[in-house]
Each structure stands twice: as structure tokens, then as C-alpha cells.
Enzyme design. Sequence first.
Site, PDB file in Angstrom:
ATOM      1  N   HIS A  16      -8.017  -6.847  -9.225  1.00 13.74           N
ATOM      2  CA  HIS A  16      -6.668  -6.700  -9.782  1.00 13.74           C
ATOM      3  C   HIS A  16      -6.042  -8.049 -10.130  1.00 13.74           C
ATOM      4  CE1 HIS A  16      -5.206  -7.412  -5.552  1.00 13.74           C
ATOM      5  NE2 HIS A  16      -4.211  -7.995  -6.195  1.00 13.74           N
TER       6      HIS A  16
ATOM      7  N   ASP B 196     -12.155  -3.205  -5.678  1.00 12.94           N
ATOM      8  CA  ASP B 196     -11.200  -4.252  -6.028  1.00 12.94           C
ATOM      9  C   ASP B 196     -11.820  -5.637  -5.848  1.00 12.94           C
ATOM     10  OD1 ASP B 196      -8.941  -5.427  -6.960  1.00 12.94           O
ATOM     11  OD2 ASP B 196      -7.708  -5.061  -5.189  1.00 12.94           O
TER      12      ASP B 196
ATOM     13  N   GLY C   9      -0.479 -14.151  -4.119  1.00 15.96           N
ATOM     14  CA  GLY C   9      -1.265 -15.351  -4.391  1.00 15.96           C
ATOM     15  C   GLY C   9      -2.436 -15.497  -3.437  1.00 15.96           C
ATOM     16  N   ASN C  10      -2.374 -14.810  -2.279  1.00 23.62           N
ATOM     17  CA  ASN C  10      -3.504 -14.794  -1.348  1.00 23.62           C
ATOM     18  C   ASN C  10      -4.583 -13.804  -1.770  1.00 23.62           C
ATOM     19  OD1 ASN C  10      -1.367 -15.620   1.266  1.00 23.62           O
ATOM     20  ND2 ASN C  10      -3.353 -16.620   1.060  1.00 23.62           N
ATOM     21  N   SER C  11      -4.235 -12.838  -2.621  1.00 23.10           N
ATOM     22  CA  SER C  11      -5.195 -11.811  -3.008  1.00 23.10           C
ATOM     23  C   SER C  11      -6.468 -12.432  -3.563  1.00 23.10           C
ATOM     24  CB  SER C  11      -4.587 -10.884  -4.066  1.00 23.10           C
ATOM     25  OG  SER C  11      -3.723  -9.951  -3.497  1.00 23.10           O
TER      26      SER C  11
END
Length: 242
Positions: A102, A140, A211-213
Site C-alpha cells: 500500500h 500487503d 511512515g513506518n509502514s
Amino acid sequence: SGAKIEAEVIAEKADRVVVDLGFTVVTVPRDEIESLKTKEAAGAETVVENADLYRVAAGLPVLSVKENVDRVGEAVVLVRTPVGLGSGFFIHPSGYIITNEHVIAGEYNITVTQFRRGATELEKVQFNKVRIVALDSRLDLALLKIEDAGAAVFPTVSLGDGVSLNDGQTVFAIGSPLGLDRTVSQGIVSARARPLDGQLYIQTTTQINPGNSGGPLFNLRGEVVGVNNMKAMEVGVEGLNF
């Protein structure tokens, strides 16, 4: 205090380590431990599987979060598109990167920023030619490849086994929350296998922000045991299990 114990580690918790001395079991508080290393010698890494795109290692010592960050931090990157950002990590020295699907879904203008250790602060190195190799929206996950690295050889992380995690085990995340330079957060495993929409997730108290994704969730051996996922935060589940 300078004392040393050589024994089998039978349990690791956020606040203590339990070791078996053979005739008794000793619990040592974490804040009394300077370092925890394998008997063979400190940091020797034996690669037990070296597939085409990733590596799995054995014999990695248990280190503090700071020691681990010094060792694996440069393998974690910022992934940016015109509409969003996330994190990722190198799994192959030629520039292959894992991130969340994503983070880059529907985008082809992707940049990757690596944070390298400088003399006094982190130095940013940006790569603007990044190819999407594979996408899996169900898991994902996305596989990217830096195409403008020249002869650069990138640092990589080894992949661990999320199934071997225990509830209460210490884990930590490295990423670029809100687009900031490399940031570290620490927590514990709240639930090793939380079912959600047909998948199993690692639920952790480690702070995960936008932002950690796509960034890595590490155990104290510096192995990646999950991929941080902000989408799952809506139900309180923060790490996607490998």
C-alpha cells in the site's frame, strides 16, 4: 558489575533473562546485563540459507537495541512516492527492497533514501530510479529494485522466523515515521499470532506511526521477524508476520 555467566538461555522477557545453570535456574534483570552473546564468540554469523534474494543466519548474538541499530540500521530505507511515504529494508546487496504494497500501490515514481553513518550525523543518499518487481496486495508486500545504484553494494538484514516469537519478547522497529530521518522504537510482542481477515499478525506495543509502514520489526538478534503495517493499526495490530 563485570561478572559473567555462561549458561543456556531458556527465556527472554522485556525486563529479564532466565538462564539454566544445570543445577538451578537464575533470573537476571535486563538493566543489569551489559551484553548477551553466543558462547562461540560474539557476532560470528553463520549463513544457513542464502536464497536468490534473501538470507537467513544462525549464531547471531542477542544484543541491545542500540548495538543492533548500529549493525542493521543502514539497511533500512525511506520509500517515497508523490502521494505518500513509508519505510523498507534491503534483503539483497544489489538493491532489492521489501516494503508494504500500500506504500507504493498505483505509483511508479518512487524514490528511496538510505541513511548512512557519517562522521557526526546520518548522511542521506537518494536513489530515483526504482523498479517495482512484484506486488502482493493480499499480504500487503512489495518487492522493489534500485536501478541507479551503479556498483554500490548495499547492507542487508537477515530474515528471522516470526513463528518462534514469544508473547512478551522484546522487539524494535526502525523506520522513517512522518518522513523523519531514521527513527527507532522499542516494545514487546503483545500477541504472536493475531488473526485478522484470514492472515496472522504480530501485535506489538512498539510505537508505529505513519511512515513506518513497510519497515522491519526486529528481534534482539537483529533478525527481521515482521513488516510494520499502519493499515493494521486501525485494529491495534502493528506488525505483519512473515
